[in-house]
Design a protein around this motif. Structure first.
Motif, PDB file in Angstrom:
ATOM      1  N   ILE A   1       0.845  -1.189   0.000  1.00  0.00           N
ATOM      2  CA  ILE A   1       0.000   0.000   0.000  1.00  0.00           C
ATOM      3  C   ILE A   1       0.888   1.249   0.000  1.00  0.00           C
ATOM      4  CG2 ILE A   1      -1.845   1.197   1.233  1.00  0.00           C
ATOM      5  CD1 ILE A   1      -2.379  -1.521   2.656  1.00  0.00           C
ATOM      6  N   ASN A   2       0.530   2.197  -0.900  1.00  0.00           N
ATOM      7  CA  ASN A   2       1.155   3.530  -0.845  1.00  0.00           C
ATOM      8  C   ASN A   2       0.090   4.554  -1.190  1.00  0.00           C
ATOM      9  OD1 ASN A   2       0.850   3.471  -3.629  1.00  0.00           O
ATOM     10  ND2 ASN A   2       3.033   3.193  -4.067  1.00  0.00           N
ATOM     11  N   GLU A   3       0.523   5.797  -1.402  1.00  0.00           N
ATOM     12  CA  GLU A   3      -0.448   6.878  -1.615  1.00  0.00           C
ATOM     13  C   GLU A   3      -1.226   6.723  -2.915  1.00  0.00           C
ATOM     14  OE1 GLU A   3       2.899   9.929  -3.516  1.00  0.00           O
ATOM     15  OE2 GLU A   3       1.886  10.415  -1.646  1.00  0.00           O
ATOM     16  N   HIS A   4      -0.765   5.869  -3.803  1.00  0.00           N
ATOM     17  CA  HIS A   4      -1.447   5.669  -5.079  1.00  0.00           C
ATOM     18  C   HIS A   4      -2.409   4.490  -5.068  1.00  0.00           C
ATOM     19  CE1 HIS A   4       1.222   8.662  -6.881  1.00  0.00           C
ATOM     20  NE2 HIS A   4       2.245   8.018  -6.303  1.00  0.00           N
ATOM     21  N   GLY A   5      -2.432   3.784  -3.960  1.00  0.00           N
ATOM     22  CA  GLY A   5      -3.361   2.657  -3.865  1.00  0.00           C
ATOM     23  C   GLY A   5      -2.699   1.454  -3.230  1.00  0.00           C
ATOM     24  N   GLU A   6      -3.393   0.337  -3.349  1.00  0.00           N
ATOM     25  CA  GLU A   6      -2.822  -0.896  -2.827  1.00  0.00           C
ATOM     26  C   GLU A   6      -2.716  -1.912  -3.957  1.00  0.00           C
ATOM     27  OE1 GLU A   6      -5.603  -1.823   0.301  1.00  0.00           O
ATOM     28  OE2 GLU A   6      -6.761  -3.116  -1.023  1.00  0.00           O
ATOM     29  N   PHE A   7      -1.650  -2.691  -3.861  1.00  0.00           N
ATOM     30  CA  PHE A   7      -1.323  -3.606  -4.954  1.00  0.00           C
ATOM     31  C   PHE A   7      -1.039  -4.982  -4.381  1.00  0.00           C
ATOM     32  CE2 PHE A   7       0.246   0.650  -5.754  1.00  0.00           C
ATOM     33  CZ  PHE A   7      -0.319   0.978  -6.977  1.00  0.00           C
ATOM     34  N   THR A   8      -1.522  -5.958  -5.103  1.00  0.00           N
ATOM     35  CA  THR A   8      -1.137  -7.319  -4.745  1.00  0.00           C
ATOM     36  C   THR A   8       0.045  -7.699  -5.621  1.00  0.00           C
ATOM     37  OG1 THR A   8      -2.685  -8.220  -6.370  1.00  0.00           O
ATOM     38  CG2 THR A   8      -3.468  -7.989  -4.093  1.00  0.00           C
ATOM     39  N   GLY A   9       1.050  -8.247  -5.010  1.00  0.00           N
ATOM     40  CA  GLY A   9       2.230  -8.621  -5.761  1.00  0.00           C
ATOM     41  C   GLY A   9       2.195 -10.067  -6.186  1.00  0.00           C
ATOM     42  N   ASP A  10       2.844 -10.340  -7.317  1.00  0.00           N
ATOM     43  CA  ASP A  10       2.971 -11.715  -7.772  1.00  0.00           C
ATOM     44  C   ASP A  10       4.070 -12.389  -6.952  1.00  0.00           C
ATOM     45  OD1 ASP A  10       1.056 -11.266  -9.647  1.00  0.00           O
ATOM     46  OD2 ASP A  10       2.472 -10.977 -11.319  1.00  0.00           O
ATOM     47  N   LEU A  11       3.682 -13.439  -6.251  1.00  0.00           N
ATOM     48  CA  LEU A  11       4.671 -14.188  -5.483  1.00  0.00           C
ATOM     49  C   LEU A  11       5.610 -14.898  -6.457  1.00  0.00           C
ATOM     50  CD1 LEU A  11       5.709 -15.209  -2.739  1.00  0.00           C
ATOM     51  CD2 LEU A  11       4.093 -17.117  -2.971  1.00  0.00           C
ATOM     52  N   MET A  12       6.918 -14.675  -6.275  1.00  0.00           N
ATOM     53  CA  MET A  12       7.917 -15.234  -7.182  1.00  0.00           C
ATOM     54  C   MET A  12       8.568 -16.443  -6.517  1.00  0.00           C
ATOM     55  SD  MET A  12       9.704 -11.558  -8.146  1.00  0.00           S
ATOM     56  CE  MET A  12      10.727 -12.188  -9.461  1.00  0.00           C
ATOM     57  N   ASP A  13       8.542 -17.589  -7.236  1.00  0.00           N
ATOM     58  CA  ASP A  13       9.261 -18.735  -6.689  1.00  0.00           C
ATOM     59  C   ASP A  13      10.761 -18.526  -6.928  1.00  0.00           C
ATOM     60  OD1 ASP A  13       9.802 -19.365  -9.348  1.00  0.00           O
ATOM     61  OD2 ASP A  13       8.099 -20.736  -9.482  1.00  0.00           O
ATOM     62  N   ASP A  14      11.559 -19.423  -6.403  1.00  0.00           N
ATOM     63  CA  ASP A  14      13.013 -19.266  -6.481  1.00  0.00           C
ATOM     64  C   ASP A  14      13.509 -19.217  -7.909  1.00  0.00           C
ATOM     65  OD1 ASP A  14      13.178 -19.152  -3.767  1.00  0.00           O
ATOM     66  OD2 ASP A  14      13.728 -21.275  -3.508  1.00  0.00           O
ATOM     67  N   GLN A  15      12.882 -20.025  -8.769  1.00  0.00           N
ATOM     68  CA  GLN A  15      13.338 -20.072 -10.153  1.00  0.00           C
ATOM     69  C   GLN A  15      13.087 -18.746 -10.860  1.00  0.00           C
ATOM     70  OE1 GLN A  15      11.766 -23.335 -12.406  1.00  0.00           O
ATOM     71  NE2 GLN A  15      12.881 -22.807 -14.264  1.00  0.00           N
ATOM     72  N   VAL A  16      11.869 -18.191 -10.639  1.00  0.00           N
ATOM     73  CA  VAL A  16      11.539 -16.897 -11.263  1.00  0.00           C
ATOM     74  C   VAL A  16      12.445 -15.796 -10.712  1.00  0.00           C
ATOM     75  CG1 VAL A  16       9.747 -15.144 -11.501  1.00  0.00           C
ATOM     76  CG2 VAL A  16       9.165 -17.574 -11.713  1.00  0.00           C
ATOM     77  N   TYR A  17      12.640 -15.842  -9.388  1.00  0.00           N
ATOM     78  CA  TYR A  17      13.474 -14.803  -8.771  1.00  0.00           C
ATOM     79  C   TYR A  17      14.908 -14.867  -9.329  1.00  0.00           C
ATOM     80  CZ  TYR A  17      15.953 -12.132  -5.204  1.00  0.00           C
ATOM     81  OH  TYR A  17      16.739 -11.207  -4.548  1.00  0.00           O
ATOM     82  N   GLN A  18      15.408 -16.098  -9.456  1.00  0.00           N
ATOM     83  CA  GLN A  18      16.747 -16.259  -9.997  1.00  0.00           C
ATOM     84  C   GLN A  18      16.816 -15.780 -11.437  1.00  0.00           C
ATOM     85  OE1 GLN A  18      19.483 -16.943  -8.428  1.00  0.00           O
ATOM     86  NE2 GLN A  18      18.394 -17.259  -6.476  1.00  0.00           N
ATOM     87  N   THR A  19      15.704 -15.945 -12.178  1.00  0.00           N
ATOM     88  CA  THR A  19      15.672 -15.447 -13.552  1.00  0.00           C
ATOM     89  C   THR A  19      15.833 -13.933 -13.576  1.00  0.00           C
ATOM     90  OG1 THR A  19      14.225 -17.261 -14.239  1.00  0.00           O
ATOM     91  CG2 THR A  19      14.299 -15.316 -15.661  1.00  0.00           C
ATOM     92  N   PHE A  20      15.110 -13.250 -12.670  1.00  0.00           N
ATOM     93  CA  PHE A  20      15.220 -11.787 -12.594  1.00  0.00           C
ATOM     94  C   PHE A  20      16.606 -11.340 -12.095  1.00  0.00           C
ATOM     95  CE2 PHE A  20      10.694 -11.700 -13.222  1.00  0.00           C
ATOM     96  CZ  PHE A  20      10.427 -10.437 -13.728  1.00  0.00           C
ATOM     97  N   ARG A  21      17.189 -12.147 -11.222  1.00  0.00           N
ATOM     98  CA  ARG A  21      18.466 -11.729 -10.627  1.00  0.00           C
ATOM     99  C   ARG A  21      19.681 -12.246 -11.397  1.00  0.00           C
ATOM    100  NH1 ARG A  21      18.461  -7.596  -7.369  1.00  0.00           N
ATOM    101  NH2 ARG A  21      19.877  -8.430  -5.789  1.00  0.00           N
ATOM    102  N   GLU A  22      19.422 -13.081 -12.399  1.00  0.00           N
ATOM    103  CA  GLU A  22      20.547 -13.628 -13.145  1.00  0.00           C
ATOM    104  C   GLU A  22      21.352 -12.510 -13.821  1.00  0.00           C
ATOM    105  OE1 GLU A  22      21.409 -16.907 -16.703  1.00  0.00           O
ATOM    106  OE2 GLU A  22      19.369 -16.526 -15.998  1.00  0.00           O
ATOM    107  N   TYR A  23      20.612 -11.550 -14.338  1.00  0.00           N
ATOM    108  CA  TYR A  23      21.281 -10.410 -14.973  1.00  0.00           C
ATOM    109  C   TYR A  23      22.159  -9.663 -13.952  1.00  0.00           C
ATOM    110  CZ  TYR A  23      21.866  -5.839 -17.190  1.00  0.00           C
ATOM    111  OH  TYR A  23      22.391  -4.699 -17.697  1.00  0.00           O
ATOM    112  N   ASP A  24      21.613  -9.509 -12.708  1.00  0.00           N
ATOM    113  CA  ASP A  24      22.366  -8.816 -11.655  1.00  0.00           C
ATOM    114  C   ASP A  24      23.615  -9.605 -11.261  1.00  0.00           C
ATOM    115  OD1 ASP A  24      20.518  -6.779 -11.582  1.00  0.00           O
ATOM    116  OD2 ASP A  24      19.272  -7.798 -10.098  1.00  0.00           O
TER     117      ASP A  24
END
Length: 687
Positions: free
Chosen positions: A138-161
């Motif tokens: 939640i912030n001043e622009h509203g509330e958002f539900t986030g997509d829960l990322m499993d380890d594989q997805v998270y690693q995909t996003f962080r592989e570049y990092d």
């Protein structure tokens, strides 16, 4: 008076003297290429040091911390990115344009789980709530539900990092190793160049000392001259290494850090710059106070050195007359003065350095306060703040170093002033522009109307006239201060006379090259100087034309072999400086051997048997007879019994010749010589 002279020597000129620096740079000029390379390397080293925090900041902001990403429909992305849920995610900071209409996402962490959350700004603060097992951001622009990322997805996003971190880590390692290599090469080149400059300077000083006449050494303490060649030149070495070149590193560092800080964030850079006026003003005050304190300490230290040298030299007299307590109190007063001056100097440095540290921490506190708030508000990234904290520390390092460099500069200017004062001392005895040659010297010596004074107006010799024919033995006698030793010094032209002429084989000694003159004159002094080394080297004195067989022949001629061959190593026996391991008689025989080895046409004996016991004297006299054969001999004697066979005896009194004749003629005249003989005869009877 001794203290006063040392005090005057230590008085300093300017902390920086352009005239002296110009002369110093003449010694550095032949090595300008090495200095240029060293300075360029310093610029590279500085750049590497500045780059290190910047690389870490990039790693923090680009790869360690997650940053907002812009989502593109597949096929519309301007560059490669991360593929997820039929979208391409690209970090916002890696885009060349802003793309305001595109949705933003960022990765949020809650209770160890990673969520992909919609974001509207680059940096946003969210509150997190959990309702019925679902997580809301939640912030001043509203509330958002986030997509829960499993380890594989998270690693995909962080592989570049991870790839970016590996890449930056490799770059960082290469930069560090490059910095080490360049820094090593720079230090080696700089120190080697500085050592060569100091080597050349010491050569100039030593060769100049060898050209100065004995009158200079009569007035200059040995310790002071040794200090010129050793300590003062070493101080200049510190200046070349620590100030002249490394000052460029400080300049490069300050300019480089300022440029990088302004490129990272102007506001934070201005905060750091705000403390600079205070630093500048405090540095000016420090320079004034430090100079006064340094000057006082050096003066007091000079007095300590003078006091110690005087007391150690006269320790025998101090102990004989029980002056230990008095001399201790005198030294304690001088030492107390040095202690107080040193404490005043420490006080100046103890105020300046901590004050600069206070300014350093003040700037750091302002950066943390302002920069930390900016990070929280999303105005700047954390890596930028990290870089600024490191740059502030690096920024104040050269400012702190100003104290040490200023101290070295003061010492260097004082040392260079004293060195160049010595180098500017002109020899009073100089070679003629066109010298005359002395070929096959017969040994004729003539003094014509000679007047001489060590100090202007204080005549030591007055209207002296005499002639010594080739092969004659002439003795000079007289009371202490009569001028006997002055005459033999003038024959070798250790001093120049003020009036008259001194002729060798009819040639004025002023018209002859000094080396040419002295190689024809052998001098044996009362106090024989023996150099550290061995017996052999002390006889031939580096004369390569004298071989071992010749040395042994010479030693046998003057009966020196009788003691040399009894030594454990014979002619190779090691002796200490001044020959402390040899007796007075042995040293005297060495001096005779040394004189004979150079085969002079004129032999000068100055009280050569004064310190010899009666038993040894008989050996010395036999050696003298061998030594005098075929040579013109000038003898200064205290024992009249040793000169009775001289061809001519000249009696000196108060700088004038009073009597000339043979031993018997002078006794018959009943004059000064007769009185001296009677007095000495009575002394011998009394013994």
């Amino acid at each position: 008076m001794a203290n006063k002279s040392f005090h005057e020597e230590e008085m300093l000129g300017k902390a920086y003297d352009g005239r002296l620096m110009k002369r110093l740079l003449k010694y550095a000029a032949p090595y300008w290429k090495a200095f240029l390379v060293s300075i360029l390397m310093l610029a590279l080293v500085t750049g590497i040091e500045i780059a290190r925090p910047y690389i870490v900041a990039l790693a923090i902001d680009d790869y360690i911390f997650t940053s907002p990403m812009v989502a593109f429909e597949q096929g519309e992305e301007p560059k490669d990115g991360i593929q997820y849920n039929n979208k391409t995610f690209i970090k916002e900071r890696h885009l060349d344009e802003e793309y305001p209409g595109r949705p933003r996402y960022q990765i949020m962490v809650y209770e160890g789980e990673n969520y992909l959350v919609p974001s509207t700004f680059e940096r946003e603060e969210f509150t997190i709530e959990e309702r019925q097992g679902q997580v809301f951001f939640i912030n001043e622009h509203g509330e958002f539900t986030g997509d829960l990322m499993d380890d594989q997805v998270y690693q995909t996003f962080r592989e570049y990092d991870v790839d970016g971190l590996i890449r930056l880590g490799t770059i960082f390692l290469v930069v560090v190793l490059l910095g080490f290599g360049v820094n090593y090469a720079q230090i080696y080149i700089l120190h080697r160049t500085a050592f060569r400059i100091i080597y050349n300077l010491r050569v100039d000083i030593f060769s100049h000392l060898q050209k100065l006449n004995l009158g200079f050494f009569d007035k200059s303490p040995v310790g002071r001259l040794v200090t010129r060649v050793t300590n003062d030149t070493e101080t200049l070495n510190e200046m070349f290494v620590g100030v002249m070149v490394n000052a460029f590193k400080d300049i490069f560092m300050l300019i480089g850090i300022i440029v990088v800080m302004f490129s990272l964030d102007v506001q934070l850079a201005l905060i750091v710059m705000a403390v600079l006026p205070v630093v500048f003003i405090s540095s000016i005050i420090f320079r004034i106070k430090a100079r006064q304190a340094y000057r006082d300490v050096r003066t007091k230290l000079a007095r300590i050195n003078a006091s110690i040298a005087e007391n150690i030299s006269g320790m025998k007299i101090v102990q004989i007359f029980k002056q230990e307590n008095k001399k201790f109190k005198e030294f304690d007063d001088i030492n107390q003065g040095h202690l107080k001056a040193s404490l005043r100097e420490v006080k100046v440095f103890a105020i300046f350095r901590p004050f600069i540290d206070v300014l350093h921490y003040l700037a750091l506190a302002l950066i943390i306060w302002w920069g930390g708030g900016s990070v929280i508000q999303g105005a700047i990234q954390f890596g930028v703040l990290y870089a600024f904290i490191n740059y502030i520390k690096m920024f104040f390092q050269p400012i702190n170093a100003i104290t040490e460099k200023y101290n070295i500069l003061q010492s260097a200017m004082a040392s260079s002033e004293r060195i160049f004062q010595l180098l500017d001392t002109e020899p009073e005895v100089v070679n003629p522009e066109k010298s005359k040659e002395l070929r096959e010297v017969d040994g004729s010596i003539e003094f014509k109307d000679v007047w001489f004074a060590y100090n202007e107006g204080e005549w030591v010799l007055k209207d002296v006239n005499f002639k010594v024919n080739p092969g004659e033995t002439v003795a000079f006698v007289g009371a202490t201060g009569a001028g006997k030793t002055s005459i033999i010094n003038l024959i070798s032209r250790f001093y120049d006379i003020q009036k008259g002429e001194i002729l060798i084989d009819g040639v004025n000694v002023k018209d002859v090259d000094q080396e040419e003159l002295r190689k024809n004159i052998g001098v044996v002094l009362q106090d024989v100087f023996v150099f550290s080394g061995d017996i052999k080297s002390n006889i031939k004195l580096n004369n390569e034309h004298i071989d071992d067989d010749k040395i042994k022949e010479i030693a046998e001629t003057i009966y020196a072999d009788s003691f040399i061959e009894k030594l454990p190593d014979g002619y190779d026996q090691k002796v200490q400086e001044r020959g402390s391991t040899l007796s007075a008689g042995q040293r005297q025989l060495l001096a005779f051997a040394r004189a004979l080895a150079f085969d002079p046409s004129i032999l000068v004996l100055d009280e050569a048997t004064a310190n010899i016991d009666t038993e040894t004297e008989s050996i010395i006299q036999d050696a003298l007879e061998k030594l005098q054969e075929g040579r013109t001999t000038i003898v200064v004697a205290h024992r009249l019994s040793t000169i009775q066979n001289a061809d001519k005896i000249i009696v000196m009194h108060k700088g004038k010749i009073r009597e000339i004749g043979t031993h018997q003629e002078l006794l018959n005249n009943g004059g000064i010589y007769h009185d001296l003989y009677q007095l000495q005869y009575k002394e011998q009877l009394a013994q």
